[in-house]
Design a protein around this motif. Structure first.
Motif, PDB file in Angstrom:
ATOM      1  N   ALA A  84       0.742  -1.272  -0.083  1.00 47.16           N
ATOM      2  CA  ALA A  84      -0.188  -0.605  -0.323  1.00 47.16           C
ATOM      3  C   ALA A  84       0.873   0.900   0.064  1.00 47.16           C
ATOM      4  CB  ALA A  84      -0.595  -0.204   1.111  1.00 47.16           C
ATOM      5  N   ALA A  85       1.910   1.649   0.830  1.00 42.54           N
ATOM      6  CA  ALA A  85       3.220   2.641   0.474  1.00 42.54           C
ATOM      7  C   ALA A  85       3.574   2.690   0.130  1.00 42.54           C
ATOM      8  CB  ALA A  85       3.738   2.132   1.939  1.00 42.54           C
ATOM      9  N   ALA A  86       3.605   1.615  -1.428  1.00 45.28           N
ATOM     10  CA  ALA A  86       4.747   1.651  -2.342  1.00 45.28           C
ATOM     11  C   ALA A  86       3.604   2.483  -3.524  1.00 45.28           C
ATOM     12  CB  ALA A  86       5.301   0.176  -2.816  1.00 45.28           C
ATOM     13  N   GLY A  87       2.246   2.564  -3.563  1.00 44.08           N
ATOM     14  CA  GLY A  87       1.727   3.293  -4.298  1.00 44.08           C
ATOM     15  C   GLY A  87       1.900   2.024  -5.288  1.00 44.08           C
ATOM     16  N   PRO A  88       1.316   2.803  -6.546  1.00 48.77           N
ATOM     17  CA  PRO A  88       0.481   1.817  -7.770  1.00 48.77           C
ATOM     18  C   PRO A  88       1.838   1.582  -8.974  1.00 48.77           C
ATOM     19  CG  PRO A  88       0.050   4.298  -8.080  1.00 48.77           C
ATOM     20  CD  PRO A  88       0.092   4.370  -6.830  1.00 48.77           C
ATOM     21  N   LEU A  89       1.594   1.130  -9.811  1.00 41.87           N
ATOM     22  CA  LEU A  89       2.675   0.193 -10.537  1.00 41.87           C
ATOM     23  C   LEU A  89       3.346   1.606 -11.309  1.00 41.87           C
ATOM     24  CD1 LEU A  89       1.234  -2.538 -12.690  1.00 41.87           C
ATOM     25  CD2 LEU A  89       2.890  -2.755 -10.443  1.00 41.87           C
ATOM     26  N   PRO A  90       4.594   1.607 -11.404  1.00 46.64           N
ATOM     27  CA  PRO A  90       5.283   2.868 -12.037  1.00 46.64           C
ATOM     28  C   PRO A  90       4.749   3.307 -13.567  1.00 46.64           C
ATOM     29  CG  PRO A  90       6.707   1.320 -11.671  1.00 46.64           C
ATOM     30  CD  PRO A  90       5.344   1.371 -11.250  1.00 46.64           C
ATOM     31  N   ALA A 126       7.006 -14.148  -3.802  1.00 45.58           N
ATOM     32  CA  ALA A 126       6.518 -12.820  -4.694  1.00 45.58           C
ATOM     33  C   ALA A 126       6.042 -11.613  -3.788  1.00 45.58           C
ATOM     34  CB  ALA A 126       4.711 -13.527  -4.631  1.00 45.58           C
ATOM     35  N   LEU A 127       6.700 -11.055  -3.228  1.00 46.00           N
ATOM     36  CA  LEU A 127       6.679 -10.246  -2.433  1.00 46.00           C
ATOM     37  C   LEU A 127       7.911  -9.336  -3.371  1.00 46.00           C
ATOM     38  CD1 LEU A 127       6.126 -10.399   1.180  1.00 46.00           C
ATOM     39  CD2 LEU A 127       4.545  -9.929  -0.507  1.00 46.00           C
ATOM     40  N   PHE A 128       8.830  -9.635  -3.393  1.00 47.31           N
ATOM     41  CA  PHE A 128      10.383  -9.329  -3.684  1.00 47.31           C
ATOM     42  C   PHE A 128       9.405  -8.956  -5.616  1.00 47.31           C
ATOM     43  CE2 PHE A 128      13.576  -9.608  -7.489  1.00 47.31           C
ATOM     44  CZ  PHE A 128      14.290  -9.517  -7.074  1.00 47.31           C
ATOM     45  N   PHE A 129       9.178 -10.109  -6.005  1.00 45.53           N
ATOM     46  CA  PHE A 129       9.014  -9.101  -7.912  1.00 45.53           C
ATOM     47  C   PHE A 129       7.758  -7.622  -7.878  1.00 45.53           C
ATOM     48  CE2 PHE A 129      10.310 -13.221  -8.273  1.00 45.53           C
ATOM     49  CZ  PHE A 129      11.182 -12.688  -9.581  1.00 45.53           C
ATOM     50  N   ARG A 146       9.312  -0.547  -7.655  1.00 42.70           N
ATOM     51  CA  ARG A 146       8.650   0.301  -6.568  1.00 42.70           C
ATOM     52  C   ARG A 146       9.536   1.050  -5.321  1.00 42.70           C
ATOM     53  NH1 ARG A 146       5.048  -1.795  -8.690  1.00 42.70           N
ATOM     54  NH2 ARG A 146       4.981  -3.561  -6.206  1.00 42.70           N
ATOM     55  N   ARG A 147       9.996  -0.334  -4.523  1.00 40.47           N
ATOM     56  CA  ARG A 147       9.833  -0.198  -3.661  1.00 40.47           C
ATOM     57  C   ARG A 147      11.979  -0.679  -3.424  1.00 40.47           C
ATOM     58  NH1 ARG A 147       8.685   2.421   1.015  1.00 40.47           N
ATOM     59  NH2 ARG A 147       7.035   4.272   0.474  1.00 40.47           N
ATOM     60  N   PRO A 148      12.997  -0.495  -4.530  1.00 38.67           N
ATOM     61  CA  PRO A 148      14.085  -1.455  -4.369  1.00 38.67           C
ATOM     62  C   PRO A 148      14.668  -2.596  -2.922  1.00 38.67           C
ATOM     63  CG  PRO A 148      14.105  -0.304  -5.519  1.00 38.67           C
ATOM     64  CD  PRO A 148      13.141   0.674  -4.894  1.00 38.67           C
ATOM     65  N   ARG A 149      15.004  -1.432  -2.222  1.00 37.49           N
ATOM     66  CA  ARG A 149      15.243  -1.617  -0.575  1.00 37.49           C
ATOM     67  C   ARG A 149      14.014  -2.740  -0.456  1.00 37.49           C
ATOM     68  NH1 ARG A 149      15.338   0.161   4.208  1.00 37.49           N
ATOM     69  NH2 ARG A 149      17.344  -0.672   5.697  1.00 37.49           N
ATOM     70  N   LEU A 150      13.280  -2.374   0.362  1.00 38.92           N
ATOM     71  CA  LEU A 150      12.236  -3.415   0.506  1.00 38.92           C
ATOM     72  C   LEU A 150      12.428  -4.340  -0.194  1.00 38.92           C
ATOM     73  CD1 LEU A 150      10.915  -2.611   2.904  1.00 38.92           C
ATOM     74  CD2 LEU A 150       8.651  -1.849   1.782  1.00 38.92           C
TER      75      LEU A 150
END
Length: 250
Positions: A12-18, A180-183, A188-192
């Motif tokens: 949710a924090a990452a937002g929609p797809l870039p 799946a969470l990595f992909f 949106r959040r590479p570090r996360l």
């Protein structure tokens, strides 16, 4: 950071797809696991499996994992797996909310991917167990059991007690399904996303080692699980989330 924190709130924090995805080499990401699977089919890993499992087996006493039953069974097997289930339930809840006129609809594609990838990664295991009928180490004559070992592609010896249900590793799939969470996060959040990647690999590996110590699986059973889950998550990412530069509007 826990696996739960990497699930619904993180998405949710990452937002929609870039507009575009970060570059990703699918030839390597899919080619390496497929080549590894072909290698395991061509060169039976049973000798290595037996050698590793013997490290944890004491003749007359059984597998040493039995002496750590409280930790391996209650914590690493049950509690940790329940944590992964919580992640899956949160993803499903978020996806269902995204079907309604709520703020979650902005993340419908991401949540749908997570639900699908995690669901396929874990649900594929039981049909394969039934199809292959491979026995667990603790059921084999070499480890105090009564069944005869056969390689993955060999014809199964008639079961003495019951057919096996040990390939691929089911418990490991719970940990590796978090790939799946990595992909879901990488664009949106590479570090996360990197934290999610190492969390998935770490949990899957811990689940795998625990089950090998208990005699519930050979190491190659869990390696197959990793390869299958990675392939499922990668293909899902390519089909659902990946937005290459070539698809950008002129």
């Amino acid at each position: 950071m826990s696996a739960t924190e990497l699930s619904l709130p993180a998405v949710a924090a990452a937002g929609p797809l870039p507009a575009l995805s970060q570059p990703f080499d699918f030839r390597l990401a899919l080619g390496i696991p497929l080549a590894a699977m072909a290698f395991l089919l061509l060169f039976d890993p049973s000798s290595l499996d037996f050698a590793i499992s013997r490290w944890f087996y004491v003749p007359g006493e059984g597998f040493i994992g039995r002496h750590y039953g409280s930790f391996l069974e209650n914590f690493l097997h049950d509690r940790a797996k329940q944590l992964v289930i919580v992640v899956g339930v949160l993803a499903i809840a978020g996806f269902l909310l995204s079907l309604l006129p709520t703020p979650f609809r902005r993340w419908r594609r991401v949540l749908g991917y997570v639900v699908l990838a995690m669901g396929l990664s874990t649900s594929l295991v039981n049909p394969l167990k039934t199809l292959t009928g491979m026995h667990c180490p603790w059921s084999l004559k070499e480890f105090g059991g009564r069944e005869i070992h056969t390689a993955l592609l060999e014809e199964r010896a008639p079961p003495v007690v019951r057919a096996g249900r040990c390939w691929p590793g089911g418990h490991a799939s719970a940990g590796f399904s978090l790939l799946a969470l990595f992909f879901a996060l990488r664009d949106r959040r590479p570090r996360l996303a990197r934290i999610a990647l190492w969390t998935a690999l770490g949990l899957g590996a811990a689940f795998s080692v625990g089950r090998v110590m208990q005699g519930a699986h050979f190491l190659s059973h869990n390696l197959w699980t990793l390869l299958l889950d990675w392939t499922i998550c990668t293909l899902g990412y390519r089909l659902i989330l990946y937005r290459p530069e070539a698809s950008a509007p002129a």
